[in-house]
Design a protein around this motif. Structure first.
Motif, PDB file in Angstrom:
ATOM      1  N   THR A 149      13.744 -89.983 -23.686  1.00 43.31           N
ATOM      2  CA  THR A 149      13.778 -90.801 -22.477  1.00 43.31           C
ATOM      3  C   THR A 149      15.080 -90.588 -21.728  1.00 43.31           C
ATOM      4  O   THR A 149      15.100 -90.485 -20.497  1.00 43.31           O
ATOM      5  CB  THR A 149      13.679 -92.284 -22.839  1.00 43.31           C
ATOM      6  OG1 THR A 149      12.647 -92.435 -23.778  1.00 43.31           O
ATOM      7  CG2 THR A 149      13.392 -93.123 -21.622  1.00 43.31           C
ATOM      8  N   PHE A 156      15.923 -87.374 -13.815  1.00 44.42           N
ATOM      9  CA  PHE A 156      15.446 -88.240 -12.743  1.00 44.42           C
ATOM     10  C   PHE A 156      16.624 -88.663 -11.862  1.00 44.42           C
ATOM     11  O   PHE A 156      16.559 -88.564 -10.635  1.00 44.42           O
ATOM     12  CB  PHE A 156      14.768 -89.464 -13.353  1.00 44.42           C
ATOM     13  CG  PHE A 156      14.246 -90.422 -12.333  1.00 44.42           C
ATOM     14  CD1 PHE A 156      13.101 -90.128 -11.621  1.00 44.42           C
ATOM     15  CD2 PHE A 156      14.897 -91.610 -12.079  1.00 44.42           C
ATOM     16  CE1 PHE A 156      12.616 -90.994 -10.675  1.00 44.42           C
ATOM     17  CE2 PHE A 156      14.422 -92.487 -11.129  1.00 44.42           C
ATOM     18  CZ  PHE A 156      13.272 -92.177 -10.427  1.00 44.42           C
TER      19      PHE A 156
ATOM     20  N   MET B   1      10.481-111.010 -11.470  1.00 44.81           N
ATOM     21  CA  MET B   1      11.745-110.294 -11.333  1.00 44.81           C
ATOM     22  C   MET B   1      11.526-108.786 -11.503  1.00 44.81           C
ATOM     23  O   MET B   1      11.998-107.980 -10.713  1.00 44.81           O
ATOM     24  CB  MET B   1      12.712-110.788 -12.401  1.00 44.81           C
ATOM     25  CG  MET B   1      14.112-110.238 -12.228  1.00 44.81           C
ATOM     26  SD  MET B   1      15.132-110.652 -13.643  1.00 44.81           S
ATOM     27  CE  MET B   1      14.359-109.698 -14.910  1.00 44.81           C
ATOM     28  N   LEU B   2      10.764-108.463 -12.538  1.00 46.73           N
ATOM     29  CA  LEU B   2      10.488-107.055 -12.769  1.00 46.73           C
ATOM     30  C   LEU B   2       9.707-106.463 -11.608  1.00 46.73           C
ATOM     31  O   LEU B   2       9.876-105.311 -11.252  1.00 46.73           O
ATOM     32  CB  LEU B   2       9.685-106.898 -14.055  1.00 46.73           C
ATOM     33  CG  LEU B   2       9.755-105.487 -14.613  1.00 46.73           C
ATOM     34  CD1 LEU B   2      11.027-105.305 -15.391  1.00 46.73           C
ATOM     35  CD2 LEU B   2       8.560-105.188 -15.465  1.00 46.73           C
ATOM     36  N   LEU B   5      11.868-105.290  -9.007  1.00 51.01           N
ATOM     37  CA  LEU B   5      12.479-104.042  -9.476  1.00 51.01           C
ATOM     38  C   LEU B   5      11.539-102.871  -9.249  1.00 51.01           C
ATOM     39  O   LEU B   5      11.935-101.817  -8.765  1.00 51.01           O
ATOM     40  CB  LEU B   5      12.796-104.155 -10.971  1.00 51.01           C
ATOM     41  CG  LEU B   5      14.184-104.655 -11.312  1.00 51.01           C
ATOM     42  CD1 LEU B   5      14.383-104.655 -12.798  1.00 51.01           C
ATOM     43  CD2 LEU B   5      15.229-103.788 -10.645  1.00 51.01           C
ATOM     44  N   VAL B   9      12.246 -99.619  -7.004  1.00 50.18           N
ATOM     45  CA  VAL B   9      12.114 -98.237  -7.460  1.00 50.18           C
ATOM     46  C   VAL B   9      11.206 -97.482  -6.506  1.00 50.18           C
ATOM     47  O   VAL B   9      11.466 -96.344  -6.128  1.00 50.18           O
ATOM     48  CB  VAL B   9      11.547 -98.198  -8.886  1.00 50.18           C
ATOM     49  CG1 VAL B   9      11.276 -96.778  -9.302  1.00 50.18           C
ATOM     50  CG2 VAL B   9      12.515 -98.842  -9.840  1.00 50.18           C
ATOM     51  N   PHE B  12      13.024 -96.549  -3.471  1.00 50.76           N
ATOM     52  CA  PHE B  12      13.934 -95.476  -3.831  1.00 50.76           C
ATOM     53  C   PHE B  12      13.226 -94.133  -3.737  1.00 50.76           C
ATOM     54  O   PHE B  12      13.697 -93.203  -3.111  1.00 50.76           O
ATOM     55  CB  PHE B  12      14.348 -95.726  -5.283  1.00 50.76           C
ATOM     56  CG  PHE B  12      15.759 -95.378  -5.549  1.00 50.76           C
ATOM     57  CD1 PHE B  12      16.060 -94.420  -6.467  1.00 50.76           C
ATOM     58  CD2 PHE B  12      16.773 -96.029  -4.874  1.00 50.76           C
ATOM     59  CE1 PHE B  12      17.362 -94.100  -6.735  1.00 50.76           C
ATOM     60  CE2 PHE B  12      18.076 -95.709  -5.133  1.00 50.76           C
ATOM     61  CZ  PHE B  12      18.379 -94.744  -6.066  1.00 50.76           C
ATOM     62  N   ASN B  13      12.067 -94.108  -4.353  1.00 56.82           N
ATOM     63  CA  ASN B  13      11.277 -92.893  -4.349  1.00 56.82           C
ATOM     64  C   ASN B  13      10.927 -92.450  -2.945  1.00 56.82           C
ATOM     65  O   ASN B  13      10.963 -91.282  -2.624  1.00 56.82           O
ATOM     66  CB  ASN B  13       9.980 -93.144  -5.110  1.00 56.82           C
ATOM     67  CG  ASN B  13      10.014 -92.433  -6.434  1.00 56.82           C
ATOM     68  OD1 ASN B  13      10.654 -91.404  -6.546  1.00 56.82           O
ATOM     69  ND2 ASN B  13       9.341 -92.977  -7.400  1.00 56.82           N
ATOM     70  N   ALA B 500      10.898 -88.324 -14.337  1.00 61.01           N
ATOM     71  CA  ALA B 500      10.101 -89.539 -14.294  1.00 61.01           C
ATOM     72  C   ALA B 500       8.968 -89.470 -15.301  1.00 61.01           C
ATOM     73  O   ALA B 500       8.696 -90.439 -16.018  1.00 61.01           O
ATOM     74  CB  ALA B 500       9.552 -89.733 -12.884  1.00 61.01           C
ATOM     75  N   MET B 503      10.218 -89.973 -18.859  1.00 62.49           N
ATOM     76  CA  MET B 503      10.497 -91.384 -19.142  1.00 62.49           C
ATOM     77  C   MET B 503       9.213 -92.179 -19.279  1.00 62.49           C
ATOM     78  O   MET B 503       9.023 -92.935 -20.230  1.00 62.49           O
ATOM     79  CB  MET B 503      11.334 -91.982 -18.005  1.00 62.49           C
ATOM     80  CG  MET B 503      12.791 -91.658 -18.095  1.00 62.49           C
ATOM     81  SD  MET B 503      13.763 -92.795 -17.098  1.00 62.49           S
ATOM     82  CE  MET B 503      13.302 -92.322 -15.464  1.00 62.49           C
ATOM     83  N   MET B 506       7.421 -91.531 -22.514  1.00 55.59           N
ATOM     84  CA  MET B 506       8.007 -92.155 -23.691  1.00 55.59           C
ATOM     85  C   MET B 506       7.767 -93.666 -23.679  1.00 55.59           C
ATOM     86  O   MET B 506       7.609 -94.296 -24.718  1.00 55.59           O
ATOM     87  CB  MET B 506       9.509 -91.886 -23.732  1.00 55.59           C
ATOM     88  CG  MET B 506       9.858 -90.493 -24.135  1.00 55.59           C
ATOM     89  SD  MET B 506       9.345 -90.128 -25.801  1.00 55.59           S
ATOM     90  CE  MET B 506       8.118 -88.893 -25.531  1.00 55.59           C
ATOM     91  N   LEU B 507       7.768 -94.245 -22.478  1.00 52.75           N
ATOM     92  CA  LEU B 507       7.605 -95.688 -22.411  1.00 52.75           C
ATOM     93  C   LEU B 507       6.159 -96.092 -22.649  1.00 52.75           C
ATOM     94  O   LEU B 507       5.883 -97.125 -23.251  1.00 52.75           O
ATOM     95  CB  LEU B 507       8.066 -96.206 -21.050  1.00 52.75           C
ATOM     96  CG  LEU B 507       9.573 -96.150 -20.805  1.00 52.75           C
ATOM     97  CD1 LEU B 507       9.900 -96.416 -19.362  1.00 52.75           C
ATOM     98  CD2 LEU B 507      10.278 -97.150 -21.692  1.00 52.75           C
TER      99      LEU B 507
END
Lengths: 353, 555
Positions: A149, A156, B1-2, B5, B9, B12-13, B500, B503, B506-507
């Motif tokens: 990650t 990223f 809240m998330l 976020l 994001v 941002f993208n 991306a 990540m 993995m998540l």
């Protein structure tokens, strides 16, 4: 005793030792050859050493970020090099704006503080967001998962910043106050190098005090020993982890500005090599060990700056400076062969699987 | 809240991505909003499963926030010039964000669009699973086919008469509106049919009629593999070649990382060693040996294997994290060495080596992409068979035992030294082979081809495919090397997407797209725990158990 030794010794061990010793021999022979050539005076060496210390100070500051996180989460924050990059790459816009308005020349010290503050703020934000979004959900995953990650996050972030600020190189404005050098007798010392070394040392002392003397530092050490027990003692583990990331981020942000003083161009890829070096430094000193990271950074900076001329020049290798990164990594392998947990050793309470 | 976020994001993208084609840009813009709506709906459904109203509300809220962030960006961008800092905050971007309208009116549009799209996706969430997955799959197919329009049209044109039947699906660029509806219809229909009960029953009958079907499928895929370069033309063959080279490397790294659990971040070193050995041995430019490709091949492979062992030795005692940095350093050392002036007379320095020999069969020199495809195909098949046979062999089980717990493995009689060294050697062998073919394919090697990125690419593809899984390597290579090869205009963002995807993978799905059975068990412990597992007869510890112990020790 000897019998036991002989039984434990395998062919692989012998070969590893042979590799290690041959690296050592090359170093000794090379240094002897260079010194006997007499091409460099002691002033040259001192020059290189000061340069190396300045660079080492920057490495040490970045390495602290790796080590602090490793000490607590037992994971390599591979994206830390991007935390380091994000600060100076953002602050360059402020620096240039200040330079254009003339504020920088009028009030150099407040401007430098502002630039550093912005850089530290950005790096801290990136570090904390990284922890929140990418690492926290993986707190209890198998080891390889957060590492991968982190590699993903590194890419990223790199390319996000590339998209934001462009792929080109941005240059920091020169600061009149820091140009030139002081002469101490025959010894010439560049002002930037002095500033870099001093601020790096100051910040390291501050960080060390935070970890050793303050309440939150105590909490950090407790969490690093055992998360569950620390939680039972009433420590908010999440908060401590966020604080750790913030601390690492802030020191990386300052390291970024210091790095930019030494090499005044920044781009989205600038984090990779210093990050790698700092990581090497952290491992050199013993990862998870705060003084180790400082020592490792300094040693690595010195080796990198003195090494090419000292070890390789005498062997008749052209352009030895091209190989300075190679010397750094070879040195790492060399140290790890003889001391698998780094110079000062890991400072980890629990044995790891 | 998330949620906010997620919205941030998203914004941002948006800023990071330049829009080439409006339609694609809008897909990129709206997809995250739809995703945010979907995720919000699912979160809400976890908490209040019985109230569709609330779920729709949450979905809409998420979209609204996302839209509002974009609108805020627009307003800020209108007031101050962001371009001085964010170079992509160009008028063209604002144009896309406002859906081509003027300033004050256009600001409202993303908010509206966010609301509508996320509401729609929340609505899709509320559907029963079968139509839901049908709609999602169909939408993905439409996007995919629309994206690949140019390439598909080129290929279809090669087919002669059939081309006229299919051409009308496509417009000047992308799908025509009718075509989009048709594709959506076919895809959703197929998906619905596949999940329907009679179809399931029909499909389930097949594996039962074992042998001839399996041979039939094998023969058919063999024919397809052989015919592929000629059906698809030289552009696709080039991509296929690259995919093949990465499959080869992936198979090697799969042994090192997937089977034996040794995280090697400097894997490119062996690729470089293979390519450079081939160069030094065959190139008349340097003029040392002037061997032919086949004469040089065994020597180059031997050098690669030897260097694998040499790297393996010092890292034998190191644990995962140390191993990662040392191997990374090793990869860099090799790159710096070939780049250095010191070895320039032997390795060509930054100029590289030219005029590398190509493989010959009799009088025929295999020079074109289509011809080299067969060399790569054969190598991949050999490497695939080797890994497949090794996987359940004594050595393969020893690798997995070392991966799970070295101390236990050693106590059970596995020699970790030879086991690890063999893993490095095999990995280096495959990678070196890939390197030699790469050198022959280009006819030259330069140091720039062997950066850290190659290592990460290979690592990413085996992770995407599923660590330790052999079909996963193929899937991963197709997804990470094949797709970006097809979507040239995305080259600039490839690494952003890589990061991306790594990540996200993995998540959300750490076991990969085509996971190995055992690892899947491991990563979904809680699901696997209640199932009584028979004790394996091999020295491999029960995975679920061993990883609990390890995690307990670490945390």
């Amino acid at each position: 005793m000897l019998q036991a030794w002989r039984q434990r010794l395998t062919l692989a061990d012998v070969l590893v030792w042979v590799i290690g010793l041959s690296i050592g021999t090359i170093v000794v022979v090379g240094s002897a050859a260079t010194l006997s050539l007499g091409k460099y005076t002691w002033l040259n060496w001192l020059d290189l050493a000061i340069k190396g210390l300045a660079l080492g100070g920057v490495y040490a500051l970045i390495a602290l970020g790796y080590t602090l996180v490793y000490g607590i989460l037992r994971m390599i924050n591979f994206a830390h090099s991007e935390v380091f990059m994000s600060g100076p790459f953002t602050a360059v816009f402020l620096a240039n704006a200040l330079a254009r308005s003339g504020f920088l020349d009028q009030y150099p010290i407040p401007s430098l503080l502002m630039i550093s503050a912005l850089s530290m703020a950005v790096s801290t934000t990136v570090a904390v967001l990284l922890e929140r979004i990418a690492y926290r959900p993986l707190r209890n995953a198998p080891r390889l998962v957060p590492l991968i990650t982190a590699i993903g996050a590194s890419f990223f972030l790199q390319y996000t910043f590339r998209g934001l600020y462009g792929s080109g190189v941005q240059a920091y404005p020169s600061i009149a106050l820091l140009e030139g050098a002081w002469m101490l007798g025959e010894v010439r010392i560049f002002k930037t190098q002095v500033v870099v070394i001093l601020s790096a040392v100051l910040l390291m002392l501050a960080l060390y005090t935070i970890v050793q003397r303050t309440k939150i530092g105590k909490a950090m050490r407790a969490v690093s020993e055992d998360k569950e027990v620390a939680a039972l003692m009433g420590i908010d583990v999440d908060r401590v982890i966020v604080f750790t990331f913030a601390l690492g981020g802030a020191s990386a942000g300052l390291a970024g500005i210091l790095y930019a003083l030494l090499f005044p161009v920044v781009n989205f890829f600038m984090g990779f090599i210093p990050g790698l070096k700092a990581f090497t430094a952290a491992v050199l000193g013993g990862i998870g060990n705060v003084p180790g990271a400082m020592l490792g950074g300094m040693v690595l900076g010195l080796i990198e700056s003195i090494g090419p001329n000292l070890f390789l020049d005498g062997l008749g290798i052209p352009n030895p400076n091209q190989l300075k990164d190679m010397i750094a990594f070879t040195f790492l392998v060399f140290i790890l062969i003889f001391r698998p947990t780094g110079i000062l050793g890991e400072r980890l309470a629990t044995a790891k699987a | 809240m998330l949620l906010s976020l997620v919205g941030m994001v998203v914004a941002f993208n948006q800023r990071a991505i330049v829009y080439k084609a409006i339609t694609m840009g809008q897909v990129l813009l709206l997809a995250p909003l739809a995703l945010a709506g979907y995720i919000a709906a699912r979160r809400m459904a976890d908490r209040f499963p019985q109230s569709p109203g609330l779920i729709l509300l949450a979905g809409g809220g998420a979209g609204l926030i996302g839209g509002a962030v974009i609108a805020a960006l627009l307003i800020i961008g209108h007031v101050i010039n962001l371009r001085a800092v964010f170079i992509n905050a160009s008028p063209a971007l604002y144009q896309v964000l406002m859906f081509g309208r003027e300033y004050p009116l256009g600001v409202g549009l993303p908010v509206l669009a966010g609301l509508v799209v996320s509401e729609l996706s929340a609505g899709v969430f509320l559907l029963p699973p079968r139509p839901r997955s049908a709609i999602i799959q169909a939408a993905m197919w439409v996007v995919l086919i629309g994206l690949l329009r140019d390439l598909l049209v080129t290929v279809i044109n090669l087919w002669g008469p059939i081309a006229t039947w299919i051409r009308w699906l496509f417009a000047q660029s992308g799908l025509s509106p009718v075509g989009a509806v048709v594709v959506f219809g076919i895809a959703s229909g197929l998906s619905l049919w596949r999940s329907s009960r009679p179809a399931q029953a029909w499909l389930n009958r097949f594996p039962a009629q074992q042998r001839w079907i399996r041979w039939g499928v094998l023969a058919l895929s063999g024919v397809i593999l052989l015919a592929l370069p000629w059906v698809l033309g030289s552009f696709f063959s080039e991509i296929l070649d690259n995919v093949g080279l990465y499959i080869l490397m992936g198979l090697g790294l799969n042994i090192v990382v997937g089977f034996a659990g040794l995280l090697d971040l400097g894997y490119v070193a062996f690729y470089a060693i293979g390519a450079y050995s081939m160069g030094v041995l065959t190139s008349p430019e340097l003029g040392f040996f002037n061997l032919s490709y086949w004469q040089a091949l065994p020597i180059a492979l031997a050098i690669a294997v030897l260097s694998g062992v040499l790297l393996g030795l010092p890292v034998l005692k190191m644990r995962g994290d140390y191993l990662a940095i040392v191997t990374l350093g090793f990869g860099e050392i090799i790159r710096l060495l070939v780049l250095s002036d010191w070895l320039r007379p032997y390795l060509g320095g930054s100029h590289g080596i030219q005029l590398i020999a190509r493989p010959r069969i009799g009088p025929l020199e295999l020079a074109t992409q289509q011809q080299l495809y067969y060399v790569i195909l054969v190598s991949c098949l050999i490497a695939g068979v080797i890994s497949w046979r090794l996987k359940d062999s004594r050595l393969g089980r020893a690798w997995m035992a070392v991966r799970e717990d070295q101390d236990v493995a050693q106590a059970l009689g596995v020699n970790p030294v030879t086991t690890k060294l063999l893993a490095f050697a095999t990995g280096a062998l495959f990678s070196g082979l890939s390197g030699t073919i790469f050198a022959a394919k280009l006819g030259s090697t330069i140091p720039g081809d062997f950066g850290f990125l190659v290592s990460i690419n290979v690592l990413a593809l085996i992770i995407i495919g599923g660590m330790g899984s052999i079909p996963g390597v193929v899937v991963g290579a197709l997804a990470l090397v094949g797709l970006p090869g097809l979507l040239r205009e995305f080259a600039e963002f490839r690494l952003l997407v890589y990061g991306a995807v790594l990540m996200a993978m993995m998540l959300m799905r750490p076991e990969g797209l085509w996971p190995e059975a055992r690892r899947q068990l491991e990563l979904h412990e809680e699901a696997a725990m209640p199932v009584e597992e028979p004790l394996p007869a091999s020295p491999v510890p029960i995975p679920a158990f061993s990883s609990t112990v390890r995690d307990g020790g670490e945390s």
